[in-house]
Enzyme design. Structure first.
Site, PDB file in Angstrom:
ATOM      1  N   TYR A  97       0.904  -1.158   0.056  1.00  0.00           N
ATOM      2  CA  TYR A  97       0.120   0.039   0.050  1.00  0.00           C
ATOM      3  C   TYR A  97       0.762   1.436  -0.146  1.00  0.00           C
ATOM      4  CZ  TYR A  97      -4.524  -2.431   0.223  1.00  0.00           C
ATOM      5  OH  TYR A  97      -5.471  -3.322   0.064  1.00  0.00           O
ATOM      6  N   GLU A 138      -8.497  -7.450   4.186  1.00  0.00           N
ATOM      7  CA  GLU A 138      -7.730  -8.462   3.598  1.00  0.00           C
ATOM      8  C   GLU A 138      -7.167  -9.213   4.777  1.00  0.00           C
ATOM      9  OE1 GLU A 138      -5.441  -5.855   1.206  1.00  0.00           O
ATOM     10  OE2 GLU A 138      -7.146  -5.233   0.162  1.00  0.00           O
ATOM     11  N   TYR A 186     -13.991 -18.116  -7.046  1.00  0.00           N
ATOM     12  CA  TYR A 186     -13.009 -18.337  -8.069  1.00  0.00           C
ATOM     13  C   TYR A 186     -11.620 -18.828  -7.572  1.00  0.00           C
ATOM     14  CZ  TYR A 186     -11.638 -13.383  -6.764  1.00  0.00           C
ATOM     15  OH  TYR A 186     -11.681 -12.345  -6.235  1.00  0.00           O
ATOM     16  N   ARG A 201      -4.273 -14.806 -13.381  1.00  0.00           N
ATOM     17  CA  ARG A 201      -5.727 -14.856 -13.626  1.00  0.00           C
ATOM     18  C   ARG A 201      -6.579 -15.532 -12.621  1.00  0.00           C
ATOM     19  NH1 ARG A 201      -2.728 -12.358 -16.416  1.00  0.00           N
ATOM     20  NH2 ARG A 201      -2.807 -12.015 -18.657  1.00  0.00           N
ATOM     21  N   ASN A 202      -7.638 -15.081 -12.583  1.00  0.00           N
ATOM     22  CA  ASN A 202      -9.005 -15.711 -11.722  1.00  0.00           C
ATOM     23  C   ASN A 202      -9.908 -16.394 -12.528  1.00  0.00           C
ATOM     24  OD1 ASN A 202      -9.016 -12.479 -10.181  1.00  0.00           O
ATOM     25  ND2 ASN A 202      -8.095 -14.312  -9.406  1.00  0.00           N
ATOM     26  N   TYR A 203      -9.896 -17.734 -11.991  1.00  0.00           N
ATOM     27  CA  TYR A 203     -11.050 -18.564 -12.720  1.00  0.00           C
ATOM     28  C   TYR A 203     -12.040 -19.201 -12.002  1.00  0.00           C
ATOM     29  CZ  TYR A 203      -7.920 -18.386 -16.868  1.00  0.00           C
ATOM     30  OH  TYR A 203      -7.132 -17.985 -17.759  1.00  0.00           O
ATOM     31  N   GLY A 276     -22.172 -17.694 -22.877  1.00  0.00           N
ATOM     32  CA  GLY A 276     -21.000 -18.147 -22.918  1.00  0.00           C
ATOM     33  C   GLY A 276     -20.253 -18.847 -21.792  1.00  0.00           C
ATOM     34  N   VAL A 279     -21.075 -19.344 -17.665  1.00  0.00           N
ATOM     35  CA  VAL A 279     -21.780 -20.277 -16.999  1.00  0.00           C
ATOM     36  C   VAL A 279     -21.208 -20.941 -15.888  1.00  0.00           C
ATOM     37  CG1 VAL A 279     -20.810 -22.152 -18.510  1.00  0.00           C
ATOM     38  CG2 VAL A 279     -23.170 -22.443 -17.620  1.00  0.00           C
ATOM     39  N   PRO A 281     -19.640 -20.087 -12.974  1.00  0.00           N
ATOM     40  CA  PRO A 281     -19.856 -19.998 -11.421  1.00  0.00           C
ATOM     41  C   PRO A 281     -21.333 -20.341 -11.378  1.00  0.00           C
ATOM     42  CG  PRO A 281     -19.594 -17.585 -12.660  1.00  0.00           C
ATOM     43  CD  PRO A 281     -19.228 -18.452 -13.494  1.00  0.00           C
TER      44      PRO A 281
END
Length: 403
Positions: A97, A138, A186, A201-203, A276, A279, A281
């Protein structure tokens, strides 16, 4: 938690008109400064969002929103939850920060050439206030997560779900059970970036409730325009990752999820709406809610049958559970396709599945989400009953031409 003094509040609010006119210029300069002097933080940012300018625009919107709501920080609670979860998923810590604060104040000073001391002092105090709020949240999230940082998982199986979507089944390399998650959350993948470093990357998890495996389902991202690169991470996963390979995963995270137990108690109906690869989550939410007492309507949109993923899986869940109704809608059906309906998710269509009580969850491509968001607003659907997941700067939705 400390509070802001009246002078700081007045000074920050007085800067709102200037920010409204110059916020994007400010944030572009901020990122240039920070990445030049502190390149180690670049790992936390998606390069594609930097190239497109969407990250700069999102930060500009966030700065203006904070300034406008500085007297009523409770209005920023949803944004704090979203940012806190995103930061926790990427491993952002308290020590990062001060780096951001230094370059934000430096960018303000450079832009005003120079900034009056009272401006820098007020924004320094205001940034410190917001940083304390985020750091506190956090810390709580890190305590709740199954592990901090990244853990190795082995690719147990890869399944083709459609022309463009591939599922990766992942098991912990140390043999541990799959971590618990909330349906809709995710995980973060840390991948080599091809330049000797890593990218994240978030999935969304596309399944829920399995004690052995996690599943992510990834669409191969192609460029939307000739001058755009293809999606690096998705193409890396499709082209380079094989069964038996190992990937680094962060623990499940995210504020977008279905609270199944709350719906079980209330009986309030749920609409799960997807387009597309959005779907993914929704599948986890469907699996978690199938067989419960509250009604669930699962509406899945796709261009056509070739790009319609998980059709058999969804059909089996709907057939086996009395509380589930499914509906398939194609926007560009091919010859021989047999969807339940054709077209976009417009107001007339959505009204068939929604009452004023319905909790609506949706995810999909940006134009589709902007369209749905606009339709729900036009219908007057209660804002507190509208929930969505968007992997990118959320401000993009409100600026999308279809919204």
């Amino acid at each position: 938690m400390s509070t802001l003094c009246e002078k700081t509040i007045e000074t920050v609010k007085a800067s709102v008109p200037f920010l409204s006119e110059n916020a994007l210029k400010l944030t572009c300069h901020f990122y240039q400064r920070m990445f030049k002097e502190n390149p180690e933080v670049k790992v936390f940012f998606n390069p594609a969002h930097q190239v497109s300018g969407s990250q700069q625009a999102a930060l500009a919107g966030a700065v203006c929103s904070f300034a406008e709501n500085i007297e009523t920080p409770e209005k920023l609670a949803a944004a704090v939850e979203l940012i806190g979860n995103k930061h926790a998923s990427l491993g952002v810590k308290a020590e990062h920060y001060p780096v951001v604060g230094k370059h934000l104040l430096g960018a303000i000073d450079d832009l005003l050439d120079p900034a009056p001391p009272e401006i820098l002092e007020a924004w320094g105090e205001a940034y410190g206030f917001l940083a304390d709020v985020l750091i506190g949240r956090e810390k709580e999230l890190y305590k709740e997560m199954a592990w901090e940082g990244f853990k190795e998982f082995e690719v147990a199986q890869i399944v083709e779900e459609s022309e463009v979507i591939r599922s990766f089944y992942l098991k912990a390399a140390d043999g541990a059970e799959a971590p618990a998650s909330k349906p809709g959350q995710y995980v973060t993948l840390r991948l080599p970036d091809g330049n000797g470093s890593t990218t994240m990357r978030n999935y969304s998890l596309s399944s829920h409730g399995c004690s052995e495996l996690l599943r992510i389902s990834v669409k191969r991202e192609s460029p939307q325009h000739a001058d755009q690169p293809q999606g690096y991470a998705s193409n890396y996963l499709h082209d380079s990752v094989k069964a038996g390979d190992r990937l680094e995963l962060g623990a499940p995270c995210g504020e977008f999820y279905l609270d199944v137990e709350a719906h079980e108690k209330s009986g309030i109906p749920v609409l799960l709406l997807s387009g597309g690869v959005g779907v993914t989550p929704m599948l986890a939410m469907l699996q978690a809610s199938a067989g419960r007492t509250f009604p669930v309507t699962f509406v899945q949109g796709a261009m056509n049958a070739a790009q319609h993923a998980f059709s058999e899986e969804v059909a089996k869940l709907a057939d086996a559970n009395a509380n589930v109704i499914k509906h398939v809608r194609y926007s560009a059906p091919a010859e021989g396709d047999m969807p339940d309906s054709e077209g976009l998710f417009d107001e007339a269509f959505l009204s068939e599945f929604i009452t004023t009580e319905t909790e609506v969850y949706f995810c999909g491509p940006k134009p589709m989400m902007a369209h749905v968001l606009g339709a729900l607003e036009s219908m007057g659907h209660p804002q507190e009953k509208v929930h969505y997941e968007f992997f990118g700067p959320a401000e993009e939705l409100k600026k999308c031409p279809m919204h």
